[in-house]
Design an enzyme around this catalytic site. Structure first.
Site, PDB file in Angstrom:
ATOM      1  CG  HIS A  23      -1.757   1.174   1.431  1.00 14.73           C
ATOM      2  ND1 HIS A  23      -3.121   1.141   1.292  1.00 14.73           N
ATOM      3  CD2 HIS A  23      -1.455   2.454   1.778  1.00 14.73           C
ATOM      4  CE1 HIS A  23      -3.624   2.340   1.528  1.00 14.73           C
ATOM      5  NE2 HIS A  23      -2.629   3.156   1.837  1.00 14.73           N
ATOM      6  CD  GLU A  24       1.509   3.606   3.625  1.00 11.10           C
ATOM      7  OE1 GLU A  24       1.781   4.658   3.017  1.00 11.10           O
ATOM      8  OE2 GLU A  24       0.443   3.447   4.249  1.00 11.10           O
TER       9      GLU A  24
ATOM     10  CG  HIS B  77       0.347   6.016  -0.966  1.00  6.65           C
ATOM     11  ND1 HIS B  77      -0.719   6.566  -1.645  1.00  6.65           N
ATOM     12  CD2 HIS B  77      -0.183   5.460   0.165  1.00  6.65           C
ATOM     13  CE1 HIS B  77      -1.840   6.341  -0.968  1.00  6.65           C
ATOM     14  NE2 HIS B  77      -1.534   5.662   0.122  1.00  6.65           N
TER      15      HIS B  77
END
Length: 268
Positions: A58-59, A62
């Site tokens: 997820h990170e 980003h």
């Protein structure tokens, strides 16, 4: 160290991440084969390690999107190595996610990457950076639910099926929560570039409290909690996962409690 070597190290996958992937693989095998003395403990370790892997992805999503959008500083910060320690905030990344999973089976992506937004040009790029994380949870949920919607469960052990169902539930809850247009969440980050400067300035002071506000509503307003999980279970049902499968996965995850007779019957 040369600049080229430094740049290569910024992209090198962290041994910490690889270790977590190894734990996920080993405990997943233990759940599948019923090798562990405690099926519940194996499910707990499998789901927890898989959840941390999804947090890292997820990170990373980003950061990787930000890198290609103009913020080349994310590499030096270690965000491109998938190292969970680089995304970690002691409260948001460790304490709260575990508490919320145990309390209510809610997935809370608790990491954080700090993007230098001033380096990014274009509203679409800013929106895409914010959307990239929860879209990863959506993809992870699709992968977890694939055996269900492909009707490929023949030969899949019952406890492993429950674990996958519960892991999918965590991914779905994380995606829904993150896409809420609430300050401090990714959903607001998608919308923010399209708001006027005046509106953004007015909303900015509330960003640190957005997540707290959402969880206060979830846990102290039954109507909100019920509506939220109605939406979650509707999505899971559309993907072929029954509420019983997700519930039993949660029960096995809470290995410190007595086994639920319904789940033991469904395993058989």
């Amino acid at each position: 160290m040369s600049t080229a070597a430094t740049r290569r190290s910024e992209w090198k996958i962290s041994p910490v991440f690889l270790g977590i992937v190894a734990v996920m693989a080993v405990t997943g095998w233990a759940v599948w084969t019923d090798f562990a003395a405690s099926a519940g403990l194996a499910v707990f370790l499998f789901v927890t390690s898989a959840w941390i892997v999804s947090l890292c992805l997820h990170e990373y999503a980003h950061a990787r999107t930000a890198h290609h959008s103009g913020d080349i500083t994310v590499g030096a910060k270690g965000y491109l190595t998938l190292d969970p320690l680089k995304y970690t905030h002691p409260l948001l990344s460790i304490v709260l996610p575990v508490v919320f999973v145990i309390m209510g089976g809610i997935g809370l992506p608790g990491g954080a990457v700090f993007i230098e937004r001033g380096r990014v040009r274009g509203r679409w790029k800013h929106s895409l950076i914010s959307a990239a994380g929860p879209l990863t949870n959506v993809l992870f949920a699709i992968v977890c639910t694939a055996p269900f919607w492909l009707d490929a469960l023949d030969g899949v052990p019952g406890v492993f099926r429950f674990a996958l169902a519960f892991l999918a539930l965590l991914q779905v809850t994380a995606a829904i929560l993150n896409f809420l247009p609430v300050p401090g969440l990714d959903g607001y980050g998608v919308l923010e570039p399209w708001l006027s400067y005046k509106v953004r300035r007015q909303v900015e002071p509330f960003a640190p409290f957005g997540l707290i506000f959402v969880f206060v509503l979830l846990f102290f307003v039954p109507e909100v909690y019920n509506a939220f999980f109605d939406a979650v279970y509707a999505l899971l049902d559309a993907l072929g996962i029954s509420q019983n499968d997700a519930y039993c996965g949660y029960q096995y995850f809470r290995f410190w409690e007595d086994a639920n007779p319904l789940c033991e019957q469904l395993v058989g």
